[in-house]
Design a protein around this motif. Sequence first.
Motif: not given
Length: 277
Positions: A17-29
């Motif tokens: 699920x890393x792509x989803x986690x990376x998207x979530x984390x990146x969006x929060x900056x």
Amino acid sequence: MLFTVLIQNTCEGGHDRWPLLAERISAARPDVALLQELKGWSETGHRQTVRAEQDLDMDALLAPSRSGLGTGILYRRATLGRRVYWNTDYAADETHHGLGTAGFDIPGLPAPLAVTSVHLTPYSADKAITEADFAASRSYKIGPYAILGGDINYPPQDGPQPNYAEMRPYNLGSRTLLTDPEQAAEPRPDRRVAWKLHANGFRDAAWELYQRTGDETLLRPTGTDDRIDQIWVSTPLVPALISYRLLDAPSGASDHHGVAITLDTDLINTDHPWTYR
């Protein structure tokens, strides 16, 4: 300076699920991400660790763990510079999942700002209370300016009742106070872990902002049944709290929602600095 801290339980490393986690984390900056359950992140040449560093443009620090579901910290060197402190002393012996504390020089602070990623044991509230004491002590090792966050695994200090209908029996057993089964009493949340963190001079970011604003969305559960993922700030940081966000998109990233807080470091109270002794 605006400073954003994120917490996220990855659910056993989050590899598929890393792509989803990376998207979530990146969006929060975030400037700092406090992660839990980093299963396998140190294997095969730290492949997942390097992947996270590259995808998020952050540097990683992994804490030792006897459970194999360790904690870690990602930090953005472009905004924070190189970390000036990293301490995992005794963590693998004193805690089930392990923890580590990183320190960063922040303009205007007389001592580094400490950040600790925690994942308290889910098996015993009494043991988790001891781990909370240990985590608080480790967080204060370089001074009074500290943030402690992650999967606390137990109810917050106050707020809505947990959703007991969704709670698994083993969590019901560990997260509630013992009552006489013959009395058929309603379950009562065991809030002692949160109270122990409060006794150590830490304040629950969501609860502090709720007290200011009355915004009940700040108290939303981070899992299926309660707000067990929490960010705590030491007392001098409370005036600097300016926002709290629940991170639930994209769906399917983890079985835990993430949380992000932002502080204005210019508002941190520096009137009473002290040193650990």
